[in-house]
Design a protein around this motif. Sequence first.
Motif, PDB file in Angstrom:
ATOM      1  N   ILE A 117       2.168  -0.162   9.446  1.00 56.58           N
ATOM      2  CA  ILE A 117       3.757  -0.510   9.204  1.00 56.58           C
ATOM      3  C   ILE A 117       4.398  -1.448   9.752  1.00 56.58           C
ATOM      4  O   ILE A 117       5.061  -1.123  11.131  1.00 56.58           O
ATOM      5  N   LEU A 118       5.044  -2.406   8.776  1.00 57.64           N
ATOM      6  CA  LEU A 118       6.191  -3.411   9.337  1.00 57.64           C
ATOM      7  C   LEU A 118       7.370  -3.485   8.533  1.00 57.64           C
ATOM      8  O   LEU A 118       7.289  -2.518   7.879  1.00 57.64           O
ATOM      9  N   SER A 119       8.373  -3.947   9.637  1.00 56.38           N
ATOM     10  CA  SER A 119      10.099  -3.515   8.741  1.00 56.38           C
ATOM     11  C   SER A 119      10.120  -5.234   8.516  1.00 56.38           C
ATOM     12  O   SER A 119       9.404  -6.459   8.195  1.00 56.38           O
ATOM     13  N   TYR A 120      10.674  -5.642   7.216  1.00 60.66           N
ATOM     14  CA  TYR A 120      10.152  -6.723   6.140  1.00 60.66           C
ATOM     15  C   TYR A 120      11.829  -6.671   5.470  1.00 60.66           C
ATOM     16  O   TYR A 120      12.994  -5.720   5.329  1.00 60.66           O
TER      17      TYR A 120
ATOM     18  N   ALA B 111      12.647  -2.536   4.066  1.00 57.53           N
ATOM     19  CA  ALA B 111      11.806  -1.993   3.622  1.00 57.53           C
ATOM     20  C   ALA B 111      10.745  -1.773   5.042  1.00 57.53           C
ATOM     21  O   ALA B 111      10.727  -2.877   5.450  1.00 57.53           O
ATOM     22  N   ARG B 112      10.217  -0.546   4.850  1.00 54.90           N
ATOM     23  CA  ARG B 112       8.787  -0.473   6.048  1.00 54.90           C
ATOM     24  C   ARG B 112       7.973  -0.424   5.224  1.00 54.90           C
ATOM     25  O   ARG B 112       7.735   0.955   5.067  1.00 54.90           O
TER      26      ARG B 112
ATOM     27  N   PHE C  80       0.322  -1.556  -0.214  1.00 55.62           N
ATOM     28  CA  PHE C  80       0.165   0.234   0.152  1.00 55.62           C
ATOM     29  C   PHE C  80       0.695   1.009  -0.072  1.00 55.62           C
ATOM     30  O   PHE C  80       0.341   2.153  -0.715  1.00 55.62           O
ATOM     31  N   SER C  81       1.898   1.266   0.611  1.00 59.14           N
ATOM     32  CA  SER C  81       2.954   2.658   1.451  1.00 59.14           C
ATOM     33  C   SER C  81       4.181   2.582   1.378  1.00 59.14           C
ATOM     34  O   SER C  81       4.314   0.883   2.253  1.00 59.14           O
ATOM     35  N   ILE C  82       5.479   2.594   1.508  1.00 56.24           N
ATOM     36  CA  ILE C  82       6.733   2.415   1.474  1.00 56.24           C
ATOM     37  C   ILE C  82       6.659   3.441   1.916  1.00 56.24           C
ATOM     38  O   ILE C  82       6.946   4.679   1.771  1.00 56.24           O
ATOM     39  N   ASN C  83       7.475   4.088   3.749  1.00 60.58           N
ATOM     40  CA  ASN C  83       7.545   4.190   4.225  1.00 60.58           C
ATOM     41  C   ASN C  83       8.781   4.590   4.487  1.00 60.58           C
ATOM     42  O   ASN C  83       9.587   6.038   4.040  1.00 60.58           O
ATOM     43  N   ALA C  84      10.149   3.762   4.396  1.00 55.58           N
ATOM     44  CA  ALA C  84      11.176   3.953   4.323  1.00 55.58           C
ATOM     45  C   ALA C  84      11.661   2.337   3.664  1.00 55.58           C
ATOM     46  O   ALA C  84      11.826   1.395   3.603  1.00 55.58           O
ATOM     47  N   MET C  85      13.243   2.591   3.160  1.00 55.30           N
ATOM     48  CA  MET C  85      14.095   1.597   2.130  1.00 55.30           C
ATOM     49  C   MET C  85      15.327   1.585   2.936  1.00 55.30           C
ATOM     50  O   MET C  85      15.648   3.123   3.135  1.00 55.30           O
ATOM     51  N   GLY C  86      16.068   0.719   2.554  1.00 54.48           N
ATOM     52  CA  GLY C  86      17.443   0.888   3.648  1.00 54.48           C
ATOM     53  C   GLY C  86      18.003  -0.319   3.359  1.00 54.48           C
ATOM     54  O   GLY C  86      17.884  -1.165   2.927  1.00 54.48           O
ATOM     55  N   TRP C  87      19.467  -0.220   3.922  1.00 59.29           N
ATOM     56  CA  TRP C  87      20.169  -0.874   3.871  1.00 59.29           C
ATOM     57  C   TRP C  87      20.909  -1.408   4.777  1.00 59.29           C
ATOM     58  O   TRP C  87      21.832   0.327   6.088  1.00 59.29           O
TER      59      TRP C  87
ATOM     60  N   ALA D 266       3.560  -0.920   4.948  1.00 57.78           N
ATOM     61  CA  ALA D 266       1.899  -0.843   5.356  1.00 57.78           C
ATOM     62  C   ALA D 266       1.724  -1.547   3.412  1.00 57.78           C
ATOM     63  O   ALA D 266       2.252  -1.448   2.560  1.00 57.78           O
ATOM     64  N   THR D 267       1.086  -3.143   4.441  1.00 54.60           N
ATOM     65  CA  THR D 267      -0.270  -3.607   2.706  1.00 54.60           C
ATOM     66  C   THR D 267      -1.401  -3.031   3.024  1.00 54.60           C
ATOM     67  O   THR D 267      -1.783  -2.911   3.487  1.00 54.60           O
ATOM     68  N   THR D 268      -1.445  -3.437   1.618  1.00 47.84           N
ATOM     69  CA  THR D 268      -3.370  -3.320   1.234  1.00 47.84           C
ATOM     70  C   THR D 268      -4.191  -3.692   2.016  1.00 47.84           C
ATOM     71  O   THR D 268      -5.326  -3.886   2.490  1.00 47.84           O
ATOM     72  N   GLN D 269      -3.071  -4.715   2.890  1.00 48.74           N
ATOM     73  CA  GLN D 269      -4.527  -6.026   3.742  1.00 48.74           C
ATOM     74  C   GLN D 269      -3.974  -4.927   5.485  1.00 48.74           C
ATOM     75  O   GLN D 269      -5.570  -5.234   6.252  1.00 48.74           O
ATOM     76  N   ALA D 270      -3.361  -4.171   5.352  1.00 48.28           N
ATOM     77  CA  ALA D 270      -3.131  -3.537   7.298  1.00 48.28           C
ATOM     78  C   ALA D 270      -2.998  -2.250   6.128  1.00 48.28           C
ATOM     79  O   ALA D 270      -1.906  -1.784   7.157  1.00 48.28           O
ATOM     80  N   LYS D 271      -3.347  -1.014   5.747  1.00 46.44           N
ATOM     81  CA  LYS D 271      -3.461   0.176   5.644  1.00 46.44           C
ATOM     82  C   LYS D 271      -2.035   0.625   6.406  1.00 46.44           C
ATOM     83  O   LYS D 271      -1.590   1.412   6.526  1.00 46.44           O
ATOM     84  N   TYR D 272      -2.928   0.629   7.948  1.00 49.09           N
ATOM     85  CA  TYR D 272      -2.242   1.763   8.716  1.00 49.09           C
ATOM     86  C   TYR D 272      -1.510   1.042  10.228  1.00 49.09           C
ATOM     87  O   TYR D 272      -0.444   1.199  11.124  1.00 49.09           O
TER      88      TYR D 272
END
Length: 121
Positions: A107-110, A96-97, A28-35, A99-105
């Motif tokens: 934000i989980l870390s992957y 990446a942090r 749904f949205s990406i809050n941040a990405m990193g290495w 939010a998925t379409t199933q849980a738009k609010y």
Amino acid sequence: VQLQASGGGLVQPGGSLTLSCAASGSIFSINAMGWYRQAPGNPRDMVAVITSGRSTNYADSVKGRVTISTNNTKNTVYLQMNSLRPEDTAVYYCNARIATTQAKYAILSYWGQGTQVTVSS
């Protein structure tokens, strides 16, 4: 959600390398990405992070040598590394942090699978 990293390899000291990591799935949205990177016997440390607002944060050890960027259309984060040193040798992980379409609010870390970067002559 899956993160697929690529671009690692063997490079000589002073050389350059670019890592890529593409996020896919029900995003749904990406809050941040990193290495992040982890050398044998060491904890996993942040290398660089970029937010959705394009704010960046770099580890002191890589400032001036590394650039993080994103292609939001492709949900991809890049890590351009220059002037590589033997101490940059590690397994590099993308994060990446999201939010998925199933849980738009929520934000989980992957995490993606690691990609080995070896700096050696």
